[in-house]
Design a protein around this motif. Structure first.
Motif, PDB file in Angstrom:
ATOM      1  N   ARG A 381       0.817  -1.213   0.000  1.00 55.19           N
ATOM      2  CA  ARG A 381       0.000   0.000   0.000  1.00 55.19           C
ATOM      3  C   ARG A 381       0.851   1.262   0.000  1.00 55.19           C
ATOM      4  NH1 ARG A 381      -2.523  -3.950   2.981  1.00 55.19           N
ATOM      5  NH2 ARG A 381      -4.685  -4.380   2.400  1.00 55.19           N
ATOM      6  N   GLY A 408      -6.552   0.791  -0.283  1.00 57.40           N
ATOM      7  CA  GLY A 408      -5.813   1.870   0.347  1.00 57.40           C
ATOM      8  C   GLY A 408      -4.480   2.154  -0.312  1.00 57.40           C
ATOM      9  N   LEU A 410      -1.795   3.276  -3.350  1.00 57.62           N
ATOM     10  CA  LEU A 410      -1.746   4.435  -4.242  1.00 57.62           C
ATOM     11  C   LEU A 410      -1.523   3.990  -5.677  1.00 57.62           C
ATOM     12  CD1 LEU A 410       0.535   6.772  -2.127  1.00 57.62           C
ATOM     13  CD2 LEU A 410      -1.945   6.869  -2.325  1.00 57.62           C
ATOM     14  N   ALA A 440     -12.422   7.685   7.821  1.00 59.91           N
ATOM     15  CA  ALA A 440     -11.645   8.246   6.706  1.00 59.91           C
ATOM     16  C   ALA A 440     -12.216   9.573   6.229  1.00 59.91           C
ATOM     17  CB  ALA A 440     -11.547   7.249   5.556  1.00 59.91           C
ATOM     18  N   GLY A 463      -7.289  13.113  -1.479  1.00 59.84           N
ATOM     19  CA  GLY A 463      -7.278  12.108  -0.416  1.00 59.84           C
ATOM     20  C   GLY A 463      -8.412  12.356   0.555  1.00 59.84           C
ATOM     21  N   TRP A 465      -6.515   8.568   1.715  1.00 55.13           N
ATOM     22  CA  TRP A 465      -6.606   7.149   1.407  1.00 55.13           C
ATOM     23  C   TRP A 465      -6.220   6.377   2.670  1.00 55.13           C
ATOM     24  CZ3 TRP A 465      -4.062  10.534  -1.982  1.00 55.13           C
ATOM     25  CH2 TRP A 465      -4.761  10.785  -3.178  1.00 55.13           C
ATOM     26  N   GLU A 467      -5.437   3.289   5.311  1.00 52.13           N
ATOM     27  CA  GLU A 467      -4.848   1.949   5.337  1.00 52.13           C
ATOM     28  C   GLU A 467      -5.087   1.356   6.723  1.00 52.13           C
ATOM     29  OE1 GLU A 467      -0.499  -0.270   5.460  1.00 52.13           O
ATOM     30  OE2 GLU A 467      -0.652   1.737   4.585  1.00 52.13           O
ATOM     31  N   ALA A 481      -3.301   7.153   7.092  1.00 42.52           N
ATOM     32  CA  ALA A 481      -4.103   7.875   6.101  1.00 42.52           C
ATOM     33  C   ALA A 481      -3.151   8.746   5.298  1.00 42.52           C
ATOM     34  CB  ALA A 481      -5.178   8.714   6.772  1.00 42.52           C
ATOM     35  N   ARG A 482      -3.246   8.670   3.972  1.00 44.62           N
ATOM     36  CA  ARG A 482      -2.333   9.410   3.104  1.00 44.62           C
ATOM     37  C   ARG A 482      -3.092  10.458   2.293  1.00 44.62           C
ATOM     38  NH1 ARG A 482      -0.251   4.141   3.139  1.00 44.62           N
ATOM     39  NH2 ARG A 482       1.967   4.072   3.702  1.00 44.62           N
ATOM     40  N   CYS A 483      -2.423  11.581   2.048  1.00 43.10           N
ATOM     41  CA  CYS A 483      -2.957  12.655   1.209  1.00 43.10           C
ATOM     42  C   CYS A 483      -1.862  13.143   0.271  1.00 43.10           C
ATOM     43  CB  CYS A 483      -3.454  13.828   2.058  1.00 43.10           C
ATOM     44  SG  CYS A 483      -4.957  13.515   3.015  1.00 43.10           S
TER      45      CYS A 483
END
Length: 509
Positions: A381, A408, A410, A440, A463, A465, A467, A481-483
């Motif tokens: 991920r 989740g 990219l 989320a 985002g 996204w 995980e 959590a990714r942005c």
């Protein structure tokens, strides 16, 4: 024809070829496409079953080890087991890694009966390969493979009685089995009792073949494999090789012998395993790979580089051998028909590329396989998981399957992944820290970031996204959590929220 089937637990076969996997009773599952494909006895005792979702299985056994399904690895690990069986009986047919069949008459006559032959095979595999095997004997090969699951010897003429009590699911046809169960036909005996004409009219050709199996008839003819020819060459030295020049001379002679053997069979190889043993019993073994076909000179170079690096390791302060080399063995792999290797679009790989490859493997010979690494894509991920480094020349096998969905994960990866994520603060327009909820949902639109001493405005973002990994185990649970943020200095970055703190994980260039 009486058939004898030998089945070895799938994890037992894998464990025979993996480092540190001697305990075949550890809770382990082999996984393929998010489903459990094979289970060790320990995991099965704890409720794990074939066909389960991986998360359901790990919910039952959080500490269970998960191994990705790899047919190539299974085949390599299964080959020594088949070779051990062939040392006791000829005419072995491999059904799949973990299962093989052969005619029972030969080993039964040689070892004093079918039961004695089965015991001898089981004991031999335990001694030679360290795996636990089960043997089944019946009047047909298919029935023998079913009997091998429980280690049963079905008397002659009683195969149909043995099959009658088995569920229709053992036919290996899920749709047919589901339909039969809904019709009230749950056992093979009930299915075999149906008129053959009615079965053919209702279920077609495939149903008719299944009906014959349930009735104890097996039209499959034994197709024994031809044991592979041993193409390895070996040399023993009464006076152990102490110096590098001696090793280089021996390497050239042995390499020429190997390629004469291959040329006599119209073969060439792209991989070679080099094994060296000293007079003190110390061993050095390595598989060398090449993007083309190995010539005698290229093979001799690789033997010399490996021995040079090993013999001079002690002089450089490393762990070198304490005695001279007493035995060398070269085993070819990756065999192809000589001349059958396809060249590049504009001819051969090129002199520059060949020089680079020779330099890389030369460094590996001196400093070890990990001295030169190359990147290959992998599943995962986060960006750090989706690329792994492997030794130059090794098979580009990913750490995790790339084709999995990876919720989740990219799709657009940063071009630069930071070795250590750099802390950063993400704020909204009012100066409050931006957070992400358990569902989320982002608390507010990111307005600016504080990265070190710089305060940068956010001109665009996407985002989050989430995980959620290892949620079933409190000790290893991983929530991120990714942005993606576009900053006013022209850079685009990937930030990750973990443990309530943001960090820059990668940069898009």
């Amino acid at each position: 024809m009486r058939a004898l089937a030998v089945g070895v637990h799938s994890w037992s076969v894998i464990a025979a070829g993996l480092d540190g996997a001697a305990d075949v009773y550890a809770p382990v599952a082999v996984v393929h496409l998010h489903r459990v494909r094979a289970v060790s006895p320990a995991a099965q005792a704890l409720g794990v079953r074939r066909g389960q979702k991986v998360r359901d299985a790990q919910g039952l056994v959080p500490h269970m080890g998960v191994v990705a399904h790899d047919p190539g690895r299974d085949g390599r690990c299964w080959e020594p087991v088949v070779a051990a069986i062939e040392s006791l009986a000829a005419g072995v047919e491999v059904v799949r890694p973990g299962l093989c069949v052969l005619a029972a008459r030969g080993p039964a006559g040689w070892h004093g009966g079918e039961e004695a032959a089965g015991h001898r095979i089981v004991e031999h595999l335990a001694e030679v390969c360290g795996v636990e095997a089960m043997v089944g004997v019946a009047d047909s090969m298919w029935a023998a493979t079913l009997a091998a699951r429980d280690g049963r010897l079905i008397p002659a003429g009683r195969t149909r009685d043995f099959l009658a009590d088995l569920p229709v699911g053992v036919l290996g046809r899920p749709e047919l089995a589901d339909l039969l169960v809904r019709l009230g036909v749950e056992r093979l005996g009930q299915f075999a009792a149906l008129p053959a004409g009615d079965v053919a009219a209702r279920f077609g050709v495939d149903g008719m073949l299944a009906h014959r199996l349930a009735s104890g008839y097996d039209d499959h003819l034994l197709a024994p494999r031809t044991p592979p020819v041993d193409l390895a060459v070996e040399a023993a030295y009464d006076d152990p090789l102490e110096r590098v020049d001696q090793a280089a001379f021996a390497a050239r002679i042995l390499a020429e012998r190997l390629h004469q053997v291959l040329a006599g069979r119209g073969l060439a190889c792209s991989r070679i395993r080099i094994e060296a043993v000293t007079a003190a019993g110390e061993e050095a073994e390595r598989m060398w790979r090449h993007d083309g076909l190995l010539s005698a000179q290229a093979t001799a170079d690789r033997v010399r580089w490996q021995l040079d690096g090993w013999l001079t390791a002690r002089a450089r302060g490393g762990a070198g051998p304490t005695a001279g080399i007493a035995r060398l063995r070269l085993t070819p792999d990756g065999l192809v028909t000589s001349g059958g290797h396809q060249a590049g679009l504009w001819g051969e790989a090129g002199e520059g590329r060949d020089r680079a490859n020779r330099a890389a493997v030369r460094l590996q010979g001196l400093l070890g396989p990990e001295a030169v690494l190359t990147a290959v894509p992998s599943g995962g991920r986060g960006p750090a998981e989706q690329t792994v480094l492997i030794p130059w020349g090794d098979e580009p096998t990913p750490a995790q399957p790339v084709e999995r969905p990876w919720p989740g994960g990219l799709r657009m990866q940063p071009s630069l992944v930071l070795p250590v994520p750099e802390p950063v603060e993400v704020h909204d327009a009012d100066g409050r820290p931006v957070t992400v909820s358990g569902r989320a949902r982002i608390s507010a639109r990111p307005a600016f970031v504080v990265w070190g001493r710089a305060r940068l405005q956010v001109t665009g973002w996407a985002g989050p996204w989430p995980e959620d990994g290892f949620w079933w185990d409190p000790d290893t649970v991983r929530r991120h959590a990714r942005c993606q943020l576009v900053l006013d200095d022209g850079r685009a970055v990937l930030v990750v929220l973990s443990g309530g703190a943001w960090a820059v994980e990668g940069i898009y260039e």
